[in-house]
Design a protein around this motif. Structure first.
Motif, mmCIF file in Angstrom:
data_model
loop_
_atom_site.group_PDB
_atom_site.id
_atom_site.type_symbol
_atom_site.label_atom_id
_atom_site.label_comp_id
_atom_site.label_asym_id
_atom_site.label_seq_id
_atom_site.Cartn_x
_atom_site.Cartn_y
_atom_site.Cartn_z
ATOM 1 N N ARG A 1 32.543 29.434 45.946
ATOM 2 C CA ARG A 1 32.104 29.168 47.314
ATOM 3 C C ARG A 1 33.346 28.912 48.162
ATOM 4 O O ARG A 1 34.321 28.324 47.698
ATOM 5 N N VAL A 2 33.280 29.369 49.401
ATOM 6 C CA VAL A 2 34.397 29.223 50.330
ATOM 7 C C VAL A 2 34.175 27.970 51.159
ATOM 8 O O VAL A 2 33.117 27.789 51.760
ATOM 9 N N LEU A 3 35.188 27.099 51.170
ATOM 10 C CA LEU A 3 35.152 25.862 51.946
ATOM 11 C C LEU A 3 36.067 25.999 53.158
ATOM 12 O O LEU A 3 36.972 26.834 53.176
ATOM 13 N N GLY A 53 41.583 22.751 54.769
ATOM 14 C CA GLY A 53 41.846 21.323 54.656
ATOM 15 C C GLY A 53 40.895 20.581 53.742
ATOM 16 O O GLY A 53 40.933 19.346 53.678
ATOM 17 N N SER A 54 40.059 21.285 53.001
ATOM 18 C CA SER A 54 39.133 20.622 52.090
ATOM 19 C C SER A 54 39.895 19.898 50.988
ATOM 20 O O SER A 54 41.004 20.274 50.613
ATOM 21 N N GLU A 55 39.291 18.870 50.459
ATOM 22 C CA GLU A 55 39.938 17.979 49.492
ATOM 23 C C GLU A 55 40.623 18.664 48.312
ATOM 24 O O GLU A 55 41.716 18.257 47.923
ATOM 25 N N PRO A 56 40.044 19.702 47.708
ATOM 26 C CA PRO A 56 40.699 20.299 46.541
ATOM 27 C C PRO A 56 42.093 20.882 46.798
ATOM 28 O O PRO A 56 42.798 21.204 45.857
ATOM 29 N N VAL A 57 42.502 20.990 48.054
ATOM 30 C CA VAL A 57 43.867 21.455 48.344
ATOM 31 C C VAL A 57 44.878 20.531 47.667
ATOM 32 O O VAL A 57 45.934 20.971 47.219
ATOM 33 N N LEU A 79 37.639 36.882 50.142
ATOM 34 C CA LEU A 79 36.726 35.932 50.788
ATOM 35 C C LEU A 79 35.428 36.621 51.207
ATOM 36 O O LEU A 79 34.330 36.075 51.010
ATOM 37 N N ARG A 80 35.544 37.807 51.775
ATOM 38 C CA ARG A 80 34.338 38.565 52.149
ATOM 39 C C ARG A 80 33.493 38.879 50.919
ATOM 40 O O ARG A 80 32.260 38.757 50.940
ATOM 41 N N ASN A 81 34.169 39.267 49.841
ATOM 42 C CA ASN A 81 33.437 39.572 48.612
ATOM 43 C C ASN A 81 32.697 38.347 48.090
ATOM 44 O O ASN A 81 31.536 38.441 47.691
ATOM 45 N N ILE A 82 33.340 37.201 48.095
ATOM 46 C CA ILE A 82 32.707 35.973 47.602
ATOM 47 C C ILE A 82 31.524 35.585 48.480
ATOM 48 O O ILE A 82 30.492 35.134 47.973
ATOM 49 N N GLU A 83 31.650 35.787 49.775
ATOM 50 C CA GLU A 83 30.526 35.469 50.674
ATOM 51 C C GLU A 83 29.301 36.323 50.347
ATOM 52 O O GLU A 83 28.175 35.855 50.423
ATOM 53 N N SER A 84 29.521 37.589 49.971
ATOM 54 C CA SER A 84 28.382 38.473 49.689
ATOM 55 C C SER A 84 27.967 38.455 48.219
ATOM 56 O O SER A 84 26.822 38.751 47.892
ATOM 57 N N ASN A 85 28.898 38.133 47.322
ATOM 58 C CA ASN A 85 28.619 38.104 45.887
ATOM 59 C C ASN A 85 29.505 37.025 45.264
ATOM 60 O O ASN A 85 30.667 37.277 44.965
ATOM 61 N N PRO A 86 28.981 35.819 45.070
ATOM 62 C CA PRO A 86 29.813 34.700 44.627
ATOM 63 C C PRO A 86 30.225 34.718 43.156
ATOM 64 O O PRO A 86 30.990 33.849 42.729
ATOM 65 N N ALA A 87 29.764 35.683 42.377
ATOM 66 C CA ALA A 87 30.179 35.776 40.975
ATOM 67 C C ALA A 87 31.626 36.256 40.911
ATOM 68 O O ALA A 87 31.969 37.294 41.479
ATOM 69 N N VAL A 88 32.492 35.471 40.254
ATOM 70 C CA VAL A 88 33.910 35.815 40.146
ATOM 71 C C VAL A 88 34.360 35.666 38.699
ATOM 72 O O VAL A 88 33.693 35.040 37.880
ATOM 73 N N VAL A 115 38.802 28.012 48.181
ATOM 74 C CA VAL A 115 37.716 28.532 47.355
ATOM 75 C C VAL A 115 37.592 27.668 46.102
ATOM 76 O O VAL A 115 38.580 27.441 45.396
ATOM 77 N N VAL A 116 36.392 27.184 45.870
ATOM 78 C CA VAL A 116 36.086 26.376 44.694
ATOM 79 C C VAL A 116 35.144 27.182 43.813
ATOM 80 O O VAL A 116 34.127 27.695 44.288
ATOM 81 N N THR A 117 35.493 27.291 42.536
ATOM 82 C CA THR A 117 34.656 28.014 41.579
ATOM 83 C C THR A 117 34.177 27.059 40.496
ATOM 84 O O THR A 117 34.987 26.354 39.891
ATOM 85 N N ASP A 118 32.880 27.040 40.279
ATOM 86 C CA ASP A 118 32.285 26.305 39.172
ATOM 87 C C ASP A 118 32.190 27.274 38.005
ATOM 88 O O ASP A 118 31.426 28.247 38.048
ATOM 89 N N VAL A 119 33.011 27.015 36.983
ATOM 90 C CA VAL A 119 33.076 27.916 35.827
ATOM 91 C C VAL A 119 31.920 27.606 34.876
ATOM 92 O O VAL A 119 31.710 26.456 34.498
ATOM 93 N N HIS A 120 31.176 28.646 34.508
ATOM 94 C CA HIS A 120 30.080 28.466 33.557
ATOM 95 C C HIS A 120 30.415 28.995 32.174
ATOM 96 O O HIS A 120 29.767 28.630 31.195
#
Length: 133
Positions: A91-93, A96-100, A58-67, A120-125
């Motif tokens: 991105r970290v939500l 209780g966010s909907e994608p659960v 989570l810390r890594n995604i906050e500083s660098n969102p590329a996964v 965590v929701v990831t938009d795959v490119h």
């Protein structure tokens, strides 16, 4: 492997490996349970034993969102081998966010006890894959 086949194989997999990178450039790789729909991948911090819910991923995604996610299938018959890689921006939500609900639908364990922490929701490119057949 076509992007559609890659998406389908990935979505059907039970576990993937998640790669993140810290702000200092240090890689971090962990297995995750996940759900995928189209070009979106979701995972959550759940009740499986951990020393803390403030996880490095989570810390890594906050500083660098590329996964990057990697799912694969191994078989002694190497013509049945396959792997799929999903590269995206995460991105970290809040909890209780909907994608659960996607996770609850995929895993019986989550139906009994849905994740209560960060989602965590990831938009795959980019979808890439390979198969031995």
């Amino acid at each position: 492997m076509t992007p559609d086949e890659a998406r389908n194989r990935f979505a059907a997999a039970r576990v993937a490996r998640l790669a993140t990178v810290s702000a200092e450039g240090v890689p971090h790789l962990v297995p995750v349970t996940f759900a995928a729909r189209g070009d979106v991948v979701v995972f959550a911090v759940d009740h499986k034993p951990k020393t803390s819910v403030a996880l490095r991923r989570l810390r890594n995604i906050e500083s660098n969102p590329a996964v990057c996610f990697l799912a694969d299938g191994y078989d002694e018959d190497w013509s049945r081998l396959w792997w799929v890689r999903a590269d995206g921006i995460a991105r970290v939500l809040p909890p209780g966010s909907e994608p659960v609900e996607w996770l609850v639908a995929k895993y019986e364990q989550y139906a009994r006890r849905p994740p209560e922490h960060a989602v965590v929701v990831t938009d795959v490119h980019t979808w890439r894959g390979w198969t031995g057949s």
